[in-house]
Design an enzyme around this catalytic site. Sequence first.
Site, PDB file in Angstrom:
ATOM      1  CB  SER A   1      40.515  38.128  27.422  1.00 41.80           C
ATOM      2  OG  SER A   1      40.072  39.382  26.979  1.00 41.80           O
TER       3      SER A   1
ATOM      4  CB  THR B   1      40.757  42.213  32.856  1.00 37.28           C
ATOM      5  OG1 THR B   1      41.610  41.103  33.094  1.00 37.28           O
ATOM      6  CG2 THR B   1      39.828  42.401  34.030  1.00 37.28           C
TER       7      THR B   1
ATOM      8  CB  THR C   1      39.094  38.451  33.506  1.00 40.16           C
ATOM      9  OG1 THR C   1      40.031  38.032  32.521  1.00 40.16           O
ATOM     10  CG2 THR C   1      39.447  37.769  34.810  1.00 40.16           C
TER      11      THR C   1
ATOM     12  NE  ARG D   1      46.107  33.230  36.589  1.00 38.92           N
ATOM     13  CZ  ARG D   1      45.675  34.399  36.132  1.00 38.92           C
ATOM     14  NH1 ARG D   1      44.416  34.546  35.791  1.00 38.92           N
ATOM     15  NH2 ARG D   1      46.492  35.416  36.015  1.00 38.92           N
ATOM     16  CB  VAL D   2      41.994  32.534  41.357  1.00 44.25           C
ATOM     17  CG1 VAL D   2      41.334  33.860  41.675  1.00 44.25           C
ATOM     18  CG2 VAL D   2      40.983  31.397  41.433  1.00 44.25           C
ATOM     19  N   GLY D   3      43.140  34.773  39.113  1.00 44.66           N
ATOM     20  CA  GLY D   3      43.944  35.973  38.911  1.00 44.66           C
ATOM     21  C   GLY D   3      43.586  37.083  39.875  1.00 44.66           C
ATOM     22  CG  ASP D   4      44.320  41.037  38.451  1.00 44.36           C
ATOM     23  OD1 ASP D   4      44.240  40.143  37.578  1.00 44.36           O
ATOM     24  OD2 ASP D   4      44.192  42.244  38.190  1.00 44.36           O
TER      25      ASP D   4
ATOM     26  CB  THR E   1      43.698  45.393  32.482  1.00 43.78           C
ATOM     27  OG1 THR E   1      43.587  44.395  31.464  1.00 43.78           O
ATOM     28  CG2 THR E   1      44.538  46.541  31.959  1.00 43.78           C
ATOM     29  N   GLY E   2      45.856  43.140  32.874  1.00 39.71           N
ATOM     30  CA  GLY E   2      47.187  42.604  32.630  1.00 39.71           C
ATOM     31  C   GLY E   2      47.437  41.349  33.441  1.00 39.71           C
TER      32      GLY E   2
ATOM     33  N   GLY F   1      47.652  39.008  36.098  1.00 40.61           N
ATOM     34  CA  GLY F   1      47.090  39.064  37.433  1.00 40.61           C
ATOM     35  C   GLY F   1      48.081  38.764  38.538  1.00 40.61           C
TER      36      GLY F   1
HETATM   37  N1  GLY Z   1      44.004  40.289  34.830  1.00 38.88           N
HETATM   38  C1  GLY Z   1      43.335  39.097  34.599  1.00 38.88           C
HETATM   39  C2  GLY Z   1      44.032  37.902  35.055  1.00 38.88           C
HETATM   40  O1  GLY Z   1      45.250  37.892  35.160  1.00 38.88           O
HETATM   41  O2  GLY Z   1      43.380  36.923  35.294  1.00 38.88           O
END
Ligand code: GLY
Length: 325
Positions: free
Chosen positions: A85, A187, A205, A215-218, A238-239, A241
Site C-alpha cells: 500500500s 499509508t 502511500t 484519484r488522489v487521497g488525503d 491513515t485509512g 482518504g
Molecule cells: N489514506 C490513503 C489514501 O486514502 O489514499
Amino acid sequence: MANRRKFLIQSALGTMGAAFGAFACGNTPKEKTIASGPSAPTVLSTWNNLAANEAAWAVISQGGRALDAVEQGVRVVEADPEDMSVGYGGRPDRDGNVTLDACIMDEAGNCGSVCFLEHIKHPVSVARLVMEKTPHVILSGDGALRFALENGFRKEDLLTEKARQEWEEWKKVSEYKPVINIESHDTIGMLAIDQQGNICGACTTSGMAYKMRGRVGDSPIIGAGMYVDNEVGGAVATGLGEAVLKMLGSFLIVELMRQGASPQQACEEAIRRITSKQKNAAEIQVGFLALNKKGEMGAYSIHPGFVYALHQNGRNVGREAAAAL
Ligand code: GLY
C-alpha cells in the site's frame, strides 16, 4: 453545547484509562488512553513500522534533523515490495498503474507534496525537493514525474509480479470498496521530534487499491493526511482518504491541541467528526496519530485494529489504538 459536553466527558474517560502494553512478534495489546512521554525526541508512525522508526531514530540519535528522520523513515516502507500500500509493490489503480501520493513538512512550516506520481520509488523525496527547490507546494502527475527525472530520480516499474497477479484476480470481480485495516496497512504517516525539539512529518502511500485513474487521497494534502506546527505538534492520518479529506483531520487535530486538547482528546474528536457526520463511517476505517511538543501522543481509530509504532525513551514498540466502534 451537548456535543461539547460529550467531548469533554469522552476526553476525561480517555485520559483515565490504563497504561499501554507493548507488543512484539505479532502480539498487539490494545491501549485505552494516551501515551505520555516526558519529552522529545520521539518517532511515531502509523501501522507496525518498527523498521521505519529505527531508520528515523538513527538520524535523530545522531543529532540529525527531524526532517531527515521522517524522510529516511518512510523511505524504508516505500522501498519494501512486501508492503502493498506504499511505494514499490503498491497495489495499482484499476487500470494497472501504480500511482503514488506523498508529502513532507518541516519545523518552519515549509511543505512539499506530490500526487498521482508514477514510476518513482521514493515520492517522499520528490515531495521534499518540491518544498526545497520550487515556489510551489504540490506537483502532480506528469509534471511531478518530469520534475523528479530532471532532479536525478530514476524511472522504474513499480508494479511487482505479486501486485500484478492480485490485480488480475481483482479484475474478475472488479468490486470497488474500501477494506478495513487492509493487511494492517494503508499509508505510512510519521512524526518525529529531534534533539533540538523540532517536529516534522511525512506521509506516503500508493493510495486505495484499484482506485479510479487520477484519484488522489488525503496523504499528499497538507492538513489532511499530515500536518505539523512547531509551536504545537503534529498529526497524521491513515485509512480511507476521502473521509479524511472531508474534514482535514490532521489540521483539525493540531488546532485542537493548540486550543488545549491533549493529543488523545484531539484524535478522539477528529474521529467523532467522521462518525457523527459521514454516513458510511461504520463501513470504513480511519486512524489518527498526534504528537505534541512535550512528546505526549494520542491514537484513535473508527474500528479496532489500527496499530502504530512509537520510538521514545529508548524503546521502539508497537501498540494498538483504542477505537470508537
Ligand atoms: N489514506 C490513503 C489514501 O486514502 O489514499
